[in-house]
Design a protein around this motif. Sequence first.
Motif, mmCIF file in Angstrom:
data_model
loop_
_atom_site.group_PDB
_atom_site.id
_atom_site.type_symbol
_atom_site.label_atom_id
_atom_site.label_comp_id
_atom_site.label_asym_id
_atom_site.label_seq_id
_atom_site.Cartn_x
_atom_site.Cartn_y
_atom_site.Cartn_z
ATOM 1 N N GLU A 83 0.931 -1.242 0.181
ATOM 2 C CA GLU A 83 -0.139 -0.023 0.004
ATOM 3 C C GLU A 83 0.994 1.351 -0.035
ATOM 4 O O GLU A 83 0.604 2.138 -0.541
ATOM 5 N N ARG A 101 2.218 1.750 -3.542
ATOM 6 C CA ARG A 101 1.148 2.301 -4.373
ATOM 7 C C ARG A 101 0.847 3.633 -4.184
ATOM 8 O O ARG A 101 0.574 4.558 -5.367
ATOM 9 N N LYS A 148 -7.417 9.892 -10.005
ATOM 10 C CA LYS A 148 -7.358 8.629 -8.950
ATOM 11 C C LYS A 148 -5.981 8.222 -9.239
ATOM 12 O O LYS A 148 -5.316 8.158 -10.216
ATOM 13 N N GLY A 162 -4.517 4.721 -8.411
ATOM 14 C CA GLY A 162 -4.939 3.398 -8.016
ATOM 15 C C GLY A 162 -6.495 3.564 -7.759
ATOM 16 O O GLY A 162 -7.002 3.986 -8.533
ATOM 17 N N ASP A 163 -6.950 3.024 -6.545
ATOM 18 C CA ASP A 163 -8.167 3.080 -6.134
ATOM 19 C C ASP A 163 -8.679 4.145 -5.452
ATOM 20 O O ASP A 163 -9.529 4.774 -5.143
ATOM 21 N N LYS A 164 -7.659 4.890 -4.917
ATOM 22 C CA LYS A 164 -7.848 6.505 -4.251
ATOM 23 C C LYS A 164 -8.025 7.619 -5.018
ATOM 24 O O LYS A 164 -7.313 7.927 -5.760
#
Length: 175
Positions: free
Chosen positions: A63, A66, A160, A162-164
């Motif tokens: 994480e 990322r 964004k 990644g997913d954030k």
Amino acid sequence: MSKKNDSKEEKDLEDKEIQQEEVQEISIEEQLQKEVAQEKDKFLRLFAEFENYKKRTAKERIELFRTANEDLMTVLLPILDDFDRGLAEIKKVKDKELLKGMELIKNKLKTTLAQKGLNFIEVNKGDIFDVEIHEAITQIPAPSEDMKGKIMDVVEQGYKLGDKVLRYPKVVIGQ
């Protein structure tokens, strides 16, 4: 007969002593087995805790990798916005060579950032406004009934990593 009684008593005493020794041996053996079981249980618990620790730290590390570029990406977002504004102004002047050069630089910057995990949130005029993914800046009267509650204009592009979501797209909606 007293000799027989004495020998019988001695034999009984010896038998009792042997039985006590066996009981002591059994109890010592049982005691050692209990201690081994306790130590084994402690070991298994410690091993499981260590495995959980390894998994957790590996997950945190992934994480971290990322989102390590999050601060840098956030700083670069206004530069991407400036490229869009600059390209819009160059299109008005109709200088094709200057426009071509600026588009090449912008595309190279966008592809480089995309390789590092930055993606833009696609928003088009006429899309339905969603509070979860859009940020409404203002509302204007809708030109037609079917444009009510829909996006009229995109003021700033959303991004964004990644997913954030780094920045929600800023939009104008029809009222």
